[in-house]
Motif scaffolding. Structure first.
Motif, short mmCIF file in Angstrom:
data_model
loop_
_atom_site.label_atom_id
_atom_site.label_comp_id
_atom_site.label_asym_id
_atom_site.label_seq_id
_atom_site.Cartn_x
_atom_site.Cartn_y
_atom_site.Cartn_z
N GLU A 147 2.32 4.59 -12.78
CA GLU A 147 1.68 3.32 -12.51
C GLU A 147 1.07 2.55 -13.83
O GLU A 147 0.27 3.53 -14.75
CB GLU A 147 0.20 3.53 -11.69
N ASP A 170 -7.11 -5.71 -0.86
CA ASP A 170 -6.38 -4.60 -0.70
C ASP A 170 -4.71 -5.11 -0.72
O ASP A 170 -4.43 -6.18 -0.12
CB ASP A 170 -6.66 -4.21 0.55
N SER A 227 -2.46 -4.39 1.15
CA SER A 227 -1.84 -4.82 2.55
C SER A 227 -2.98 -5.70 3.40
O SER A 227 -2.73 -6.02 4.59
CB SER A 227 -1.84 -3.51 3.33
N SER A 251 -4.84 -0.82 -7.20
CA SER A 251 -3.16 -0.17 -7.45
C SER A 251 -2.41 -0.71 -6.33
O SER A 251 -2.84 -1.08 -5.30
CB SER A 251 -3.34 1.36 -7.49
N TYR A 252 -1.02 -0.41 -6.43
CA TYR A 252 -0.23 -1.19 -5.53
C TYR A 252 -0.16 -0.24 -4.09
O TYR A 252 0.35 -1.07 -3.06
CB TYR A 252 1.39 -0.79 -6.20
N ASP A 253 -0.85 0.86 -4.05
CA ASP A 253 -1.06 1.48 -2.74
C ASP A 253 -2.42 1.53 -2.21
O ASP A 253 -2.79 1.93 -1.22
CB ASP A 253 -0.67 2.97 -2.98
N SER A 270 -5.05 2.79 -3.40
CA SER A 270 -5.91 4.07 -3.27
C SER A 270 -6.68 4.18 -4.46
O SER A 270 -7.90 5.01 -4.62
CB SER A 270 -5.06 5.04 -3.40
#
Length: 454
Positions: free
Chosen positions: A4, A229, A231, A289-291, A293
Motif C-alpha cells: 500500500e 469509505d 465502498s 486505504s483501498y480496503d 481499514s
C-alpha cells in the motif's frame, strides 16, 4: 505481497530547524504496508489543501496563490514539467487523464494531459472554486459562495468550440463556504451520491443527479476535511475542534437506502470517532486505504497519524515531516483494467486551436480479438458459448420455479405451472441438442473441405 502506497504534500516552509529532514522537499511518496517507509520525495512544491492529484504515472500539485502546476513523473522520479495557466489555482483533481482545475475567479479548466487541449468555462461561481470532485461522467465544484455545481464531463470536453459550458444543476442548501467534496464511484441507486462539507457546521448527502438533499449531518464545529469509505458505506469527517467523526450510512439505523428512516433528514453527529492531542491540532486532510481499514490524517504541525478503523484505538504517528501536511492520497494498488493507454509524458496545455496529437503508450495488444470477433470467426456455436447458455438457462429455470411456488393450499394450480415449465425445459433441451448436432456436422464438413483443398 501487495503493498500500500500513499502520497503526501506540504505547504509552507519548515516549522523548525530540523537538519534530519531534507530541505526543499514538498511531496513524499510513502509505503504503508507491509512496512512503513518513505519511498521517494519530490522537491520544490508548496501545495495548499485540495491541490494534489495522483495518477498511475504522475503527481500533479497546484502551487499556493499561483497559477502554476508542477508535474512529477512517478516512473522516472523527477519533475517533468512546470505548467503556467491563465488564472491562480485553488484546487485540482483527476478524471482519468484529464486534470480538472478550479480557479480563484470561479471557473474551472480541463486539461487533457495526453493532447494538451485546454478547455475553460465561464465564471459560473461568484467566488473562488474551493474544491472539486469527479466521476467518469460528472464533475462537481464547490465554492466559497456556498454553492455546488454539477457538470457533465462529456459536455465539457466537446470538441465544438462554440458550445456554451453550463452546469446541469446547482445545489444550494449550504449557508457558508464549501470546504470539501466527496463523490461515490458506485453505479448503485442507493450509493450513487455525493457529500459536501461547509463552514456552516454541516455535511449534506446529495443525489447529485437529481439535486435532492438526502441527509443533512450537523457537527459541533465546522468540517475541514472528509473522506468516503471506498465502498461508500461511511463518511469520516475532520472538524476544527480536532475531533474525527464517523457517520455510517448503512448501519442498524441506516441513513440512506430503502430501509432508512424518513422522519427527519437532519441528523446530529455528536459522538466523535476519535480526537487528537492539543499539540497535534485538527486534521487538515484525510485518506482511507483501498480496503477502508486504515485512516490517515495529516496535520498542520507535520504529523501523519494512522488510525485503525475497526479497533478504534489511539492512533500511531507514522512520521513528522516538519511542515504543514495539506494533502494525502492513496495510490490505487491495482492498475486500471479498462484503460488501454498509459501517458508516459504529459503534453503542456494550449488554448490555441490546432490539430491535437494524442500521446500515450498502448497497454494492450491491438491484435487481440474481441468477444464479438471470436464468435464471428467460429463455425456454429463454440462449446464455451453453449455451456454458458445452458448454465444461465438452469439459473433462470430455478428462479422461475422458486417464484411460482405457492402455499400448500394451492398445489393444484401450482402443479399446472410446474408441468408447463417442465415441458418448456424439455423443448429447450431438444433445441440445444439439435444445435450441438448441427454444429458437429458443420465442423465435420468444414474439416473435410479443408482437407480436400490441401
Amino acid at each position: 505481497m501487495l503493498s500500500e502506497e500513499f502520497v503526501s504534500a506540504i505547504c509552507g516552509g519548515p516549522l523548525s530547524s530540523n537538519t534530519a529532514i531534507a530541505k526543499d522537499v514538498g511531496i513524499y511518496c510513502h509505503t504503508l504496508s507491509p512496512t512503513y517507509s518513505v519511498k521517494s520525495a519530490f522537491k520544490k512544491s508548496s501545495a495548499p489543501v485540495n491541490c494534489l492529484a495522483v495518477s498511475e504515472t504522475h503527481v500533479f500539485t497546484a502551487q499556493k496563490d499561483k497559477a502554476y502546476v508542477h508535474v512529477y513523473s512517478r516512473l522516472r522520479g523527477n519533475q517533468e514539467a512546470f505548467v503556467a495557466l491563465p488564472e491562480r489555482i485553488r484546487c485540482i483533481t483527476l478524471a482519468g487523464d484529464v486534470l480538472i482545475i478550479g480557479t480563484t475567479e470561479g471557473r474551472i479548466m480541463l486539461w487533457e494531459t495526453c493532447t494538451g487541449r485546454l478547455v475553460s468555462t465561464p465564471a459560473r461561481h461568484v467566488q473562488a472554486v474551493s474544491c472539486v470532485a469527479a466521476t467518469p461522467l460528472h464533475v462537481l465544484t464547490g465554492s466559497d459562495d456556498s454553492d455546488i455545481h454539477v457538470w457533465s464531463l462529456a459536455q465539457l470536453l466537446e470538441l465544438d468550440s462554440t458550445a456554451e459550458h453550463e452546469p446541469e444543476r446547482s445545489l444550494s442548501n449550504h449557508r457558508a463556504a464549501i470546504t470539501a467534496l466527496a463523490v461515490s464511484p458506485s453505479a448503485s441507486v442507493d450509493t450513487n451520491f455525493a457529500v459536501s462539507a461547509s463552514k456552516d457546521k454541516s455535511c449534506i448527502v446529495w443525489n447529485y443527479q437529481t439535486g435532492d438533499a438526502l441527509r443533512t449531518l450537523l457537527f459541533p464545529s465546522f468540517p475541514l476535511c472528509m473522506a468516503l469509505d471506498p465502498s461508500s458505506r461511511a463518511l469520516f469527517v475532520g472538524c476544527e475542534d480536532a475531533s474525527l467523526y464517523l457517520a455510517e450510512f448503512f448501519s442498524d439505523k441506516p441513513l440512506l437506502g430503502a430501509q432508512s428512516e424518513d422522519s427527519s433528514t437532519v441528523v446530529q453527529i455528536s459522538s466523535p470517532f476519535g480526537a487528537t492531542q492539543p499539540d497535534v491540532g485538527p486534521a487538515s486532510c484525510l485518506a482511507l486505504s483501498y480496503d477502508g481499514s486504515v485512516l490517515l490524517t495529516g496535520h498542520p504541525r507535520g504529523q501523519i497519524l494512522k488510525w485503525d478503523v475497526a479497533d478504534n484505538k489511539t492512533p500511531t504517528e507514522l512520521t513528522n515531516v516538519n511542515a504543514a501536511i495539506t494533502n494525502l492520497a492513496f495510490v490505487p494498488p491495482f492498475s486500471s483494467a479498462d484503460k488501454s493507454t498509459k501517458p508516459l509524458t504529459i503534453i503542456k496545455p494550449s488554448q490555441a486551436e490546432r490539430a491535437y496529437t494524442f500521446s500515450a503508450q498502448l497497454t494492450s495488444d491491438l491484435n487481440s480479438e474481441s468477444t464479438f470477433e471470436t464468435l464471428l470467426n467460429t463455425a456454429g456455436f463454440s462449446q464455451e458459448v453453449l455451456e454458458k447458455a445452458i448454465a444461465e438457462f438452469h439459473t433462470h429455470t430455478k428462479v422461475s420455479a422458486t417464484a411460482t411456488e405457492e402455499p400448500s393450499t394451492n398445489h393444484s394450480a401450482d402443479n399446472g405451472d410446474q408441468e408447463d415449465l417442465k415441458k418448456q425445459n424439455e423443448e429447450l433441451w431438444e433445441t440445444i441438442k439439435e444445435l450441438k448436432a448441427l454444429q458437429k456436422d458443420t465442423l465435420q464438413k468444414y474439416r473435410a473441405a479443408t482437407k480436400d483443398q490441401r
